[in-house]
Design a protein around this motif. Sequence first.
Motif, PDB file in Angstrom:
ATOM      1  N   GLY A   1       0.775  -1.293   0.164  1.00 56.19           N
ATOM      2  CA  GLY A   1       0.094   0.047   0.024  1.00 56.19           C
ATOM      3  C   GLY A   1       0.867   1.167   0.044  1.00 56.19           C
ATOM      4  O   GLY A   1       2.000   1.192  -0.160  1.00 56.19           O
ATOM      5  N   GLY A   2       0.052   2.255   0.020  1.00 59.34           N
ATOM      6  CA  GLY A   2       0.907   3.502   0.215  1.00 59.34           C
ATOM      7  C   GLY A   2       0.532   4.334   1.335  1.00 59.34           C
ATOM      8  O   GLY A   2      -0.194   4.246   2.088  1.00 59.34           O
ATOM      9  N   CYS A   3       1.289   5.505   1.713  1.00 63.38           N
ATOM     10  CA  CYS A   3       0.885   6.455   2.623  1.00 63.38           C
ATOM     11  C   CYS A   3       0.174   7.700   1.801  1.00 63.38           C
ATOM     12  O   CYS A   3       0.488   8.227   1.174  1.00 63.38           O
ATOM     13  N   ILE A   4      -0.799   7.658   2.791  1.00 58.61           N
ATOM     14  CA  ILE A   4      -1.931   9.013   2.292  1.00 58.61           C
ATOM     15  C   ILE A   4      -1.556  10.369   3.270  1.00 58.61           C
ATOM     16  O   ILE A   4      -1.780   9.899   4.599  1.00 58.61           O
TER      17      ILE A   4
ATOM     18  N   LEU B   1      15.450   6.084  -7.788  1.00 55.36           N
ATOM     19  CA  LEU B   1      14.331   5.156  -6.950  1.00 55.36           C
ATOM     20  C   LEU B   1      13.050   5.120  -7.753  1.00 55.36           C
ATOM     21  O   LEU B   1      12.400   3.861  -7.841  1.00 55.36           O
ATOM     22  N   GLU B   2      12.570   6.135  -8.140  1.00 58.31           N
ATOM     23  CA  GLU B   2      11.454   6.163  -9.164  1.00 58.31           C
ATOM     24  C   GLU B   2      11.654   5.368 -10.490  1.00 58.31           C
ATOM     25  O   GLU B   2      10.500   4.483 -10.640  1.00 58.31           O
ATOM     26  N   GLU B   3      12.662   5.162 -11.003  1.00 59.41           N
ATOM     27  CA  GLU B   3      12.958   4.472 -12.149  1.00 59.41           C
ATOM     28  C   GLU B   3      12.891   2.841 -11.880  1.00 59.41           C
ATOM     29  O   GLU B   3      12.315   2.322 -12.387  1.00 59.41           O
ATOM     30  N   LEU B   4      13.632   2.701 -10.620  1.00 62.40           N
ATOM     31  CA  LEU B   4      13.562   1.032 -10.367  1.00 62.40           C
ATOM     32  C   LEU B   4      12.202   0.827 -10.004  1.00 62.40           C
ATOM     33  O   LEU B   4      11.935  -0.320 -10.238  1.00 62.40           O
ATOM     34  N   ALA B   5      11.486   1.645  -9.332  1.00 63.65           N
ATOM     35  CA  ALA B   5      10.078   1.124  -8.990  1.00 63.65           C
ATOM     36  C   ALA B   5       9.167   0.849 -10.009  1.00 63.65           C
ATOM     37  O   ALA B   5       8.411  -0.031 -10.047  1.00 63.65           O
TER      38      ALA B   5
ATOM     39  N   LEU C   1      -8.898   4.888  -3.056  1.00 64.21           N
ATOM     40  CA  LEU C   1      -7.603   4.617  -2.418  1.00 64.21           C
ATOM     41  C   LEU C   1      -6.586   4.393  -3.401  1.00 64.21           C
ATOM     42  O   LEU C   1      -5.316   4.919  -3.214  1.00 64.21           O
ATOM     43  N   ALA C   2      -6.884   3.610  -4.640  1.00 63.04           N
ATOM     44  CA  ALA C   2      -5.943   3.545  -5.857  1.00 63.04           C
ATOM     45  C   ALA C   2      -5.573   4.910  -6.330  1.00 63.04           C
ATOM     46  O   ALA C   2      -4.271   4.966  -6.663  1.00 63.04           O
ATOM     47  N   GLU C   3      -6.717   5.806  -6.550  1.00 59.24           N
ATOM     48  CA  GLU C   3      -6.232   6.997  -7.059  1.00 59.24           C
ATOM     49  C   GLU C   3      -5.272   7.543  -6.423  1.00 59.24           C
ATOM     50  O   GLU C   3      -4.213   8.307  -7.017  1.00 59.24           O
ATOM     51  N   VAL C   4      -5.084   7.587  -4.995  1.00 63.23           N
ATOM     52  CA  VAL C   4      -4.024   8.579  -4.374  1.00 63.23           C
ATOM     53  C   VAL C   4      -2.867   7.625  -4.124  1.00 63.23           C
ATOM     54  O   VAL C   4      -2.022   8.228  -3.111  1.00 63.23           O
ATOM     55  N   GLY C   5      -2.818   6.420  -4.811  1.00 63.05           N
ATOM     56  CA  GLY C   5      -1.247   5.744  -4.849  1.00 63.05           C
ATOM     57  C   GLY C   5      -1.307   4.618  -3.566  1.00 63.05           C
ATOM     58  O   GLY C   5      -0.184   4.251  -3.373  1.00 63.05           O
ATOM     59  N   SER C   6      -2.423   4.331  -3.076  1.00 61.71           N
ATOM     60  CA  SER C   6      -2.722   3.064  -2.125  1.00 61.71           C
ATOM     61  C   SER C   6      -3.577   2.192  -2.450  1.00 61.71           C
ATOM     62  O   SER C   6      -3.895   2.193  -3.734  1.00 61.71           O
ATOM     63  N   ILE C   7      -3.690   1.137  -1.594  1.00 59.33           N
ATOM     64  CA  ILE C   7      -4.620   0.095  -2.042  1.00 59.33           C
ATOM     65  C   ILE C   7      -5.518  -0.066  -0.847  1.00 59.33           C
ATOM     66  O   ILE C   7      -5.220   0.028   0.246  1.00 59.33           O
TER      67      ILE C   7
ATOM     68  N   VAL D   1       7.257   3.329  -1.714  1.00 58.98           N
ATOM     69  CA  VAL D   1       8.179   4.372  -2.022  1.00 58.98           C
ATOM     70  C   VAL D   1       7.675   5.412  -2.965  1.00 58.98           C
ATOM     71  O   VAL D   1       7.774   6.636  -2.776  1.00 58.98           O
ATOM     72  N   LEU D   2       6.841   5.237  -3.922  1.00 61.14           N
ATOM     73  CA  LEU D   2       6.312   6.337  -4.858  1.00 61.14           C
ATOM     74  C   LEU D   2       5.400   7.187  -4.128  1.00 61.14           C
ATOM     75  O   LEU D   2       5.528   8.347  -4.355  1.00 61.14           O
ATOM     76  N   SER D   3       4.596   6.597  -3.175  1.00 63.42           N
ATOM     77  CA  SER D   3       3.535   7.466  -2.254  1.00 63.42           C
ATOM     78  C   SER D   3       4.302   8.337  -1.702  1.00 63.42           C
ATOM     79  O   SER D   3       3.924   9.443  -1.313  1.00 63.42           O
ATOM     80  N   THR D   4       5.436   7.857  -0.796  1.00 62.55           N
ATOM     81  CA  THR D   4       6.163   8.788   0.228  1.00 62.55           C
ATOM     82  C   THR D   4       7.059   9.820  -0.642  1.00 62.55           C
ATOM     83  O   THR D   4       7.149  11.086  -0.173  1.00 62.55           O
ATOM     84  N   ILE D   5       7.537   9.438  -1.855  1.00 65.27           N
ATOM     85  CA  ILE D   5       8.034  10.238  -2.495  1.00 65.27           C
ATOM     86  C   ILE D   5       7.255  11.431  -3.123  1.00 65.27           C
ATOM     87  O   ILE D   5       7.652  12.645  -2.961  1.00 65.27           O
ATOM     88  N   LYS D   6       5.937  10.960  -3.512  1.00 67.75           N
ATOM     89  CA  LYS D   6       5.055  11.889  -3.983  1.00 67.75           C
ATOM     90  C   LYS D   6       4.711  12.990  -3.037  1.00 67.75           C
ATOM     91  O   LYS D   6       4.490  14.244  -3.226  1.00 67.75           O
TER      92      LYS D   6
END
Lengths: 621, 154
Positions: A425-428, A512-516, A442-448, A535-540
Amino acid sequence: MSRLESTADLEALRRRLAHERDPNRRYIAVCCGTGCTASGSRDVLAAFKEEIERRGLSGRMEAEGRVDLRRTGCHGFCEQGPLVVVRPEGIFYRRVKVEDVPEIVDALESGGVVERLLYVDPTTGERVVKEEDVPFYRHQQRLLLANNGRIDPTDIMDYIAVGGYRALSKVLDEMGPEDVIREIKDSGLRGRGGAGFPTGIKWELCRKSKGDFKYVLCNADEGDPGAFMDRSLLEGNPHSVLEGMIIGAYAVGAREGVVYVRNEYPLAVEHMSIAIEQARGLGLLGENILGSEMSFDVRINRGGGAFVCGEETALIASVEGRAGEPRPRPPYPAERGLWGRPTLINNVKTWASVPIIINNGADWFSKIGTKTSKGTMIFSLVGKVKNTGLVEVPMGITLRQLVYDIGGGAPDGEVKAVQTGGPSGGCIPRELMDIPVDYERLAEVGSIMGSGGMIVMDERTCMVDVAKYFVSILEDESCGKCTSCREGLRQMRKILTDITEGRGKEGDIELLEELAEVVADASLCALGGTAPNPVLSTIKYFREEYEAHIREKRCPAGVCRALIRYTILEDVCTGCGLCRRNCPQGAISGEPKKPHKIDQDKCIKCGICLDVCRFGAVKVE
Amino acid sequence: MEMAEVEEILGRYEGEPGDLIPVLQDVQERYHYLPEEVLRYISGRLHVPLSQIYHVATFYNAFSLQPKGKYTISVCMGTACHVRGAPTILESLQRILGIRPGETTPDGMFSLETVHCLGACALGPLVVIGGDYHGRMTPTKLDAVLRRYRKGGG
């Protein structure tokens, strides 16, 4: 107890139980879920038993004034355990100790209440007598958890008395397999294990798959850290899951079922084993269930402690006695699953939803929730939140309602983010707390949605550290089959470790973004496919925290050990010497009653001084 | 090593290759690890190649190929415990015991391991020692708790 030979037998048994059991008769429900047990509820239960017997108040069939004692499953409000509820009044006692037991029984006999054991609402400061009035429970809608805390999970009669196996009767008496599938489809139920696939469509696919021998599986390999609702259901109401599985088996024409449960959940294994035994004894499992043509039996498989086995094809490999490595889909398990045969696999909560839908109708169920996400969802609200525990709410409730109205917010400081969906999942961030909880949003904001873990984080939580934490788990749990997942996660973890240890450099975030992206694209199963989310949600949402680590070598939350130091505030320190005596390195010096000092060369940043200081004189910077 | 006990464990199942994991779980429970000679024996009895048994034994966290100490200390590293300070608890334990996760103290008393979540998040940070739950753990409390086990009681 002899076998029930027909659905009429079952109804007759239910009527007899209703007659024998006065619904107004008092009982003391002692929570014996894992949380309360760890807080000492078994001793409390034993003390009640002794006290009730000593006073001659025991016995189910006795006259008025008598009281029953009931060992129940998880009530959900684990933070306040051990929990004791006196029903039918619903008097709610928390943090009950063995010494409190005589006083509670006194109050019970005199019709009073033990004030000091009641819950105090932190916002109003008032004592709350009844369970239903406790804010933690008031905003919930408990369907799946309705009977947790009311029935003894080790006694099938308790389940039958509250309407258990009525849905199975209805299915056997009035519905064909296609009717059942149509009902599940119409209800809009989606898989509660995480992915949210429409349950009815899965069932239909399995029904249509050719094969004389089909299986039904229950996925209870609840691996997401911070999620424990599946365990609580199996511990607290195992028959609801079993009833769902039997109905599923009827719908697709399966002969055998397996409950795959984590070995780390011994109580769940025990209660499910008892449930299967008792259901068999009454003819609810086995040959010719309730005198019908249907034959179906269930056994338990204990998991081996591998996170990836929550993935359905890996789980099936594990049941077959092999290492839990996922395989490509299609073919889906519904077509070719266990031992190559059509297999219907659903999560614990999905199975437990089935009897509720059959009893109340698809129409009723589909009115709960949002347009695309129907029914209720159980979340485990944990982390930096006042009211930790299991909450069941209708889909579509906002994160803010969950975290503040039910959870009571963070114990100290502000909520910074909410993490949903486990390691996938991601961090909102708190700015998005007003979004309704459903699969799509939840998917729209980068989590599940995931399995329902919901971890609250505050200002003292470092988001880079959180990302590193999840990537480390996934690296550890990757089965190693796909290079992208195995090596990609390893590299991501290395970069994140460098950042948290002060070796971060420009370009790391982009790398990190590229690897992800590569890990997500080139991995076979959902473990790798969703691995980049944390990773992507915390970077975002928290890019500035990454930048503070990389550019200023600073951890704003004061978590990353290499980037922080402990100091003692001279004007606050009383010179009590507690920190000096407890420091394992002898890094603290100072004369009594004079401010102390930490030798930074010796300090290993273990945090003990911060932990023991009673004056708030130790500062992290 | 006496194989009668292993036979007893095998007797609980049907003797098919699919029974491998439950059999290994029972062996692990009995011996606290998977002894090599037992694995060789099981290989013959279940008709599963030894290489495949090792594949399974090293894949799942539940299995250990090394003997374990009298008490296994499991530090919950679940997310809720993590944000409440589990890493500090683990480091303190490593410092006090002088071992790393996966290792056993030289006196055979404690084995240290980490788990991803024990599902008792309300009690975090959580440490389980020999099956007993110790919730709301702090680095300072650890010493006293470990002393109780060294003295031979929970």
